[in-house]
Scaffold this active site. Sequence first.
Site, PDB file in Angstrom:
ATOM      1  N   HIS A 220       0.825  -1.203   0.000  1.00 21.22           N
ATOM      2  CA  HIS A 220       0.000   0.000   0.000  1.00 21.22           C
ATOM      3  C   HIS A 220       0.864   1.259   0.000  1.00 21.22           C
ATOM      4  CE1 HIS A 220      -3.812  -2.212   1.595  1.00 21.22           C
ATOM      5  NE2 HIS A 220      -3.664  -2.298   0.285  1.00 21.22           N
ATOM      6  N   HIS A 253      -0.573  -8.610   1.010  1.00 18.93           N
ATOM      7  CA  HIS A 253      -1.628  -8.696   2.021  1.00 18.93           C
ATOM      8  C   HIS A 253      -2.362 -10.030   2.010  1.00 18.93           C
ATOM      9  CE1 HIS A 253      -1.105  -4.377   0.989  1.00 18.93           C
ATOM     10  NE2 HIS A 253      -0.972  -4.320   2.291  1.00 18.93           N
ATOM     11  N   CYS A 275       3.026 -11.841   2.469  1.00 22.42           N
ATOM     12  CA  CYS A 275       3.990 -11.757   3.562  1.00 22.42           C
ATOM     13  C   CYS A 275       3.887 -13.021   4.416  1.00 22.42           C
ATOM     14  CB  CYS A 275       3.705 -10.524   4.419  1.00 22.42           C
ATOM     15  SG  CYS A 275       4.736 -10.415   5.893  1.00 22.42           S
ATOM     16  N   HIS A 303     -10.094  -3.912   5.157  1.00 21.10           N
ATOM     17  CA  HIS A 303      -8.698  -4.062   4.737  1.00 21.10           C
ATOM     18  C   HIS A 303      -8.508  -5.347   3.940  1.00 21.10           C
ATOM     19  CE1 HIS A 303      -4.290  -4.421   5.040  1.00 21.10           C
ATOM     20  NE2 HIS A 303      -4.305  -3.109   5.214  1.00 21.10           N
ATOM     21  N   GLU A 305      -6.056  -7.424   3.784  1.00 21.85           N
ATOM     22  CA  GLU A 305      -5.534  -8.546   4.561  1.00 21.85           C
ATOM     23  C   GLU A 305      -6.657  -9.272   5.291  1.00 21.85           C
ATOM     24  OE1 GLU A 305      -3.002  -9.319   8.599  1.00 21.85           O
ATOM     25  OE2 GLU A 305      -2.315  -7.656   7.333  1.00 21.85           O
ATOM     26  N   CYS A 373       2.780  -7.893  13.339  1.00 22.60           N
ATOM     27  CA  CYS A 373       4.125  -8.190  12.851  1.00 22.60           C
ATOM     28  C   CYS A 373       5.177  -7.386  13.604  1.00 22.60           C
ATOM     29  CB  CYS A 373       4.197  -7.962  11.339  1.00 22.60           C
ATOM     30  SG  CYS A 373       4.614  -6.300  10.818  1.00 22.60           S
ATOM     31  N   SER A 401      -2.523   2.841   3.663  1.00 24.08           N
ATOM     32  CA  SER A 401      -1.597   1.993   4.415  1.00 24.08           C
ATOM     33  C   SER A 401      -2.055   1.922   5.869  1.00 24.08           C
ATOM     34  CB  SER A 401      -0.172   2.555   4.335  1.00 24.08           C
ATOM     35  OG  SER A 401       0.664   1.929   5.278  1.00 24.08           O
ATOM     36  N   ASN A 403      -0.730   0.295   8.481  1.00 21.62           N
ATOM     37  CA  ASN A 403       0.314   0.476   9.494  1.00 21.62           C
ATOM     38  C   ASN A 403       0.755   1.934   9.579  1.00 21.62           C
ATOM     39  OD1 ASN A 403       3.234   0.753   8.156  1.00 21.62           O
ATOM     40  ND2 ASN A 403       2.038  -0.632   6.876  1.00 21.62           N
TER      41      ASN A 403
END
Length: 485
Positions: A220, A253, A275, A303, A305, A373, A401, A403
């Site tokens: 992202h 993701h 990931c 999201h 993910e 993570c 994004s 994070n």
Amino acid sequence: MPALVCTPLRIEQLAVRGGVHTGLGPRRSAAAAARLPAGPRLVAGIGGGLAPHVRPGDLVVATEVRAPQGTVPVPSATLLAGELRRLGLTVHTGPVVGSDHVVRERERVALAETGALAVDMESPWLASPGEPFAVVRAIVDTVGEPLLRPGTVANGLTGLRRLRAAAPAFAAWSSALRPRAVLMASPRSFCAGVERAIDIVERALDKHGAPVYVRRQIVHNTHVVRRLQERGAVFVDEVADVPEGATLVFAAHGVSPTVRRDAAVRGLSVIDATCPLVTKVHNEVRRYSGRGDTVFLIGHAEHEEVEGTVGEAPDDVVVVGDVATARTVTAPDAAKVAYTMQTTLALDEAEDIASVLRERFPGLAAPRKDDICYATTNRQQALRAIAREVDLVLVVGSGNSSNSRRLVEVAEREGTRAVLVDGSADVDLRLLSGAGRIGLTAGASAPPHLVREVVAGLAGLGPVTVAESRLTEEEITFTLPREVL
């Protein structure tokens, strides 16, 4: 000290509602520069365009000013250009050439070949050495539309109106000038999973040639996506958008099993850039649902993910996005429940939600190791360590994004104002006027060079001292899939 706005023509002085009339041409400009007090200067006026895409009425903000006596860099150009664009103006950034005479058509073409965007007769001679400096030119004549023509008057009036509209940005640039301390949180920027995903796409392009298709954004970040597009990557929303038999990369993701089956049906050559930490969460969901548990997935339903994780067991996964939901969520069998987490959440926020779930469901099964993570946690802790020491936090990262957005929230929970910027052009100059100490970090999907560009832009507003606050070292690497080795 506020900047002097230098206007070669009196009509330009009227357009910007003030400033200092410096006179037309190199001789008058040099004489004016000699009598003006030393300090920051912004040159504003009309100018000639060189590049074909620069049209009458556009603004050119100089990234450097070239002249026979040398080149003057303008490091704050991107910040000023961003402020002008937020006013709705059409802005280009690039070199401006200083000339001691009116440039004719043939010479204009030659100058354009050097990469310069505009030409004027004053800017190099008005620069104040060692002081913040900026140049904004409203284009009146350009390639194919020379100065001496009937349309010049209309274009000139348009250019003056653009200068008037730009005046608030000039004031914002001036108010942002001051010495600053920049405190850099570390770790910041790319994590191992992001580097791996980008490397996979680049290697796939090297191996198979363009186009290589990527489902959704590989990570992202708009800058990463744009660079890979320039190399030949084609980003699509769904598998159905990929031609049969083509090469397709799954983004970092992760995807649901349904997406994998759709790709197989279309005969696509799939390379998985998920990931490994996201894969771990998928594995947990399959394990929990396989033994009959209801799985509470702590995360944001919208999201990508989370969408992919839910797809592992859609009948058994319940997304819990906040504490309020955690207090009311139910399960068919309260004794058979487990939880997992989206990997990019804010650690303290996720723990608040998990705490409520553990209180309501005493038998709640938990992951053997935290799902959030290491990179997300490290960046949040590094920012938390400096947030209270600064006046403003800049978080480099794209708006989608997760994070990066969590980093903004972390700083705000520490009581410090924080803003998310996709790059230096997004830094609001008005926020900088009272900020002598800036905290700077970047989300795990933001390229390191964007951070360097923000620092360079700040340095264009006055002397900057940079200090690094390093909380921990990251030495984790992930192996690449065999398809790109």
